[in-house]
Design a protein around this motif. Structure first.
Motif, PDB file in Angstrom:
ATOM      1  N   SER A  21       0.893  -1.236   0.033  1.00 34.69           N
ATOM      2  CA  SER A  21       0.011   0.004  -0.119  1.00 34.69           C
ATOM      3  C   SER A  21       0.698   1.170   0.078  1.00 34.69           C
ATOM      4  O   SER A  21       0.656   2.250  -0.577  1.00 34.69           O
ATOM      5  N   SER A  22       1.794   1.326   0.732  1.00 35.09           N
ATOM      6  CA  SER A  22       2.731   2.420   0.885  1.00 35.09           C
ATOM      7  C   SER A  22       3.502   2.720  -0.609  1.00 35.09           C
ATOM      8  O   SER A  22       3.533   3.878  -0.870  1.00 35.09           O
ATOM      9  N   PHE A  23       3.672   1.459  -1.201  1.00 31.45           N
ATOM     10  CA  PHE A  23       4.298   1.671  -2.602  1.00 31.45           C
ATOM     11  C   PHE A  23       3.422   2.409  -3.693  1.00 31.45           C
ATOM     12  O   PHE A  23       3.637   3.343  -4.442  1.00 31.45           O
ATOM     13  N   ILE A  24       2.134   1.959  -3.357  1.00 30.33           N
ATOM     14  CA  ILE A  24       1.023   2.468  -4.280  1.00 30.33           C
ATOM     15  C   ILE A  24       0.673   3.907  -4.192  1.00 30.33           C
ATOM     16  O   ILE A  24       0.563   4.527  -4.914  1.00 30.33           O
ATOM     17  N   TYR A  25       0.688   4.109  -2.652  1.00 26.73           N
ATOM     18  CA  TYR A  25       0.242   5.670  -2.434  1.00 26.73           C
ATOM     19  C   TYR A  25       1.249   6.612  -2.764  1.00 26.73           C
ATOM     20  O   TYR A  25       1.036   7.812  -2.838  1.00 26.73           O
ATOM     21  N   GLU A 126      -3.326   2.241 -25.183  1.00 27.31           N
ATOM     22  CA  GLU A 126      -2.427   3.453 -25.030  1.00 27.31           C
ATOM     23  C   GLU A 126      -1.845   3.403 -23.585  1.00 27.31           C
ATOM     24  O   GLU A 126      -1.130   4.300 -23.022  1.00 27.31           O
ATOM     25  N   PHE A 127      -2.120   2.337 -22.748  1.00 22.52           N
ATOM     26  CA  PHE A 127      -1.531   2.153 -21.555  1.00 22.52           C
ATOM     27  C   PHE A 127      -0.900   0.774 -21.106  1.00 22.52           C
ATOM     28  O   PHE A 127      -1.788  -0.229 -21.714  1.00 22.52           O
ATOM     29  N   LYS A 128      -0.036   0.612 -20.326  1.00 18.86           N
ATOM     30  CA  LYS A 128       0.368  -0.848 -19.925  1.00 18.86           C
ATOM     31  C   LYS A 128       0.340  -0.933 -18.432  1.00 18.86           C
ATOM     32  O   LYS A 128       0.320   0.382 -17.866  1.00 18.86           O
ATOM     33  N   VAL A 129       0.204  -2.067 -17.996  1.00 18.04           N
ATOM     34  CA  VAL A 129       0.202  -2.122 -16.339  1.00 18.04           C
ATOM     35  C   VAL A 129       1.615  -2.449 -15.969  1.00 18.04           C
ATOM     36  O   VAL A 129       2.362  -3.485 -16.336  1.00 18.04           O
ATOM     37  N   ASN A 130       2.200  -1.720 -15.115  1.00 18.56           N
ATOM     38  CA  ASN A 130       3.504  -1.892 -14.397  1.00 18.56           C
ATOM     39  C   ASN A 130       3.332  -3.074 -13.420  1.00 18.56           C
ATOM     40  O   ASN A 130       2.413  -3.658 -12.896  1.00 18.56           O
ATOM     41  N   GLU A 131       4.521  -3.142 -12.732  1.00 15.26           N
ATOM     42  CA  GLU A 131       4.742  -4.294 -11.754  1.00 15.26           C
ATOM     43  C   GLU A 131       4.006  -4.083 -10.458  1.00 15.26           C
ATOM     44  O   GLU A 131       3.738  -5.218  -9.830  1.00 15.26           O
ATOM     45  N   LEU A 132       3.722  -2.949 -10.321  1.00 10.24           N
ATOM     46  CA  LEU A 132       2.873  -2.684  -9.000  1.00 10.24           C
ATOM     47  C   LEU A 132       1.235  -2.844  -9.333  1.00 10.24           C
ATOM     48  O   LEU A 132       0.332  -2.629  -8.400  1.00 10.24           O
ATOM     49  N   LEU A 134      -0.234  -0.918 -11.430  1.00 10.49           N
ATOM     50  CA  LEU A 134      -0.791   0.507 -11.857  1.00 10.49           C
ATOM     51  C   LEU A 134      -0.745   0.742 -13.370  1.00 10.49           C
ATOM     52  O   LEU A 134       0.152   0.218 -13.898  1.00 10.49           O
ATOM     53  N   THR A 135      -1.477   1.557 -13.995  1.00  7.29           N
ATOM     54  CA  THR A 135      -1.477   1.748 -15.425  1.00  7.29           C
ATOM     55  C   THR A 135      -0.386   2.911 -15.452  1.00  7.29           C
ATOM     56  O   THR A 135      -0.167   3.954 -14.772  1.00  7.29           O
ATOM     57  N   GLU A 136       0.343   2.850 -16.818  1.00  3.68           N
ATOM     58  CA  GLU A 136       1.318   4.250 -17.228  1.00  3.68           C
ATOM     59  C   GLU A 136       1.134   3.979 -18.566  1.00  3.68           C
ATOM     60  O   GLU A 136       0.731   3.242 -19.171  1.00  3.68           O
ATOM     61  N   PRO A 137       1.506   5.149 -19.252  1.00  5.98           N
ATOM     62  CA  PRO A 137       1.350   5.341 -20.589  1.00  5.98           C
ATOM     63  C   PRO A 137       2.311   4.382 -21.333  1.00  5.98           C
ATOM     64  O   PRO A 137       3.292   4.088 -20.977  1.00  5.98           O
ATOM     65  N   ASN A 138       1.916   3.936 -22.530  1.00  7.36           N
ATOM     66  CA  ASN A 138       2.504   3.135 -23.233  1.00  7.36           C
ATOM     67  C   ASN A 138       3.316   3.901 -24.201  1.00  7.36           C
ATOM     68  O   ASN A 138       2.949   4.615 -25.089  1.00  7.36           O
ATOM     69  N   GLU A 139       4.733   3.550 -24.212  1.00 10.35           N
ATOM     70  CA  GLU A 139       5.581   4.214 -24.954  1.00 10.35           C
ATOM     71  C   GLU A 139       5.626   3.731 -26.562  1.00 10.35           C
ATOM     72  O   GLU A 139       6.066   4.534 -27.202  1.00 10.35           O
ATOM     73  N   ASN A 140       5.156   2.611 -26.666  1.00 13.37           N
ATOM     74  CA  ASN A 140       5.331   2.080 -28.150  1.00 13.37           C
ATOM     75  C   ASN A 140       4.231   2.543 -29.111  1.00 13.37           C
ATOM     76  O   ASN A 140       3.111   2.500 -28.574  1.00 13.37           O
TER      77      ASN A 140
END
Ligand code: HEC
Length: 140
Positions: A21-25, A126-132, A134-140
């Motif tokens: 949770s602390s990582f996420i927040y 347009e987004f990918k799911v990271n190791e946590l 969470l979604t982040e923009p897809n660079e490709n």
């Protein structure tokens, strides 16, 4: 000798939960950057959106009518944005009626589309799911 009891497992899971949770927040939100809009105006714009039934032909997050395109991210689209939205409302096309809205209605509607845009990306490519998770923009 040390034996693992259910109590130990419970404490370990709670600890892992708190660490996760602390990582996420502590992750910065990708959607909070440069996405300031006027809340009250956006609310009024939603009423304009409903009054003229834009949803019957357009989608937000892929939901709505399918005659016209999805408008969730049109505001920040460099090829479209405010200019295209204004032009479409003013002139229409063969398939879309021209609405001849009052300037005040147009401004509210623009703010509503800006707020919809700020809420995230409609296209899952347009987004990918990271190791946590969470979604982040897809660079490709
Ligand atoms: C009767 C169906 C219909 C309604 C109602 C309608 N539209 Fe459209 N709209 C369309 C169609 C179809 C297109 C695509 C037109 C084309 O490419 O010729 C379109 C295109 C657009 C575009 C340009 C999209 C792009 O990616 O180029 C915008 C912006 C837009 N509409 C906004 C609105 C708004 C705002 C409303 C409500 C006030 C609305 N429309 C109501 C059918 C509709």
């Amino acid at each position: 000798m040390f034996t693992i009891t259910p109590k130990h497992i419970f404490i370990a899971l709670c600890t892992l939960f708190l660490i996760y949770s602390s990582f996420i927040y502590n992750q910065p939100s990708i959607h909070s950057k440069n996405k300031i809009f006027h809340q009250k105006r956006a609310g009024e714009g939603k009423l304009v959106w409903q009054k003229y039934n834009c949803q019957s032909c357009h989608q937000l997050y892929g939901l709505g009518g399918y005659l016209g395109p999805d408008l969730t991210n049109i505001y920040s689209n460099p090829q479209k944005g405010e200019v295209v939205i204004r032009a479409m409302l003013e002139s229409g096309t063969r398939q879309m009626p021209s609405f001849k809205l009052k300037e005040d209605e147009v401004l509210s509607l623009l703010e509503f589309l800006k707020s919809a845009d700020a809420s995230g990306r409609a296209d899952p490519r347009e987004f990918k799911v990271n190791e946590l998770g969470l979604t982040e923009p897809n660079e490709n």
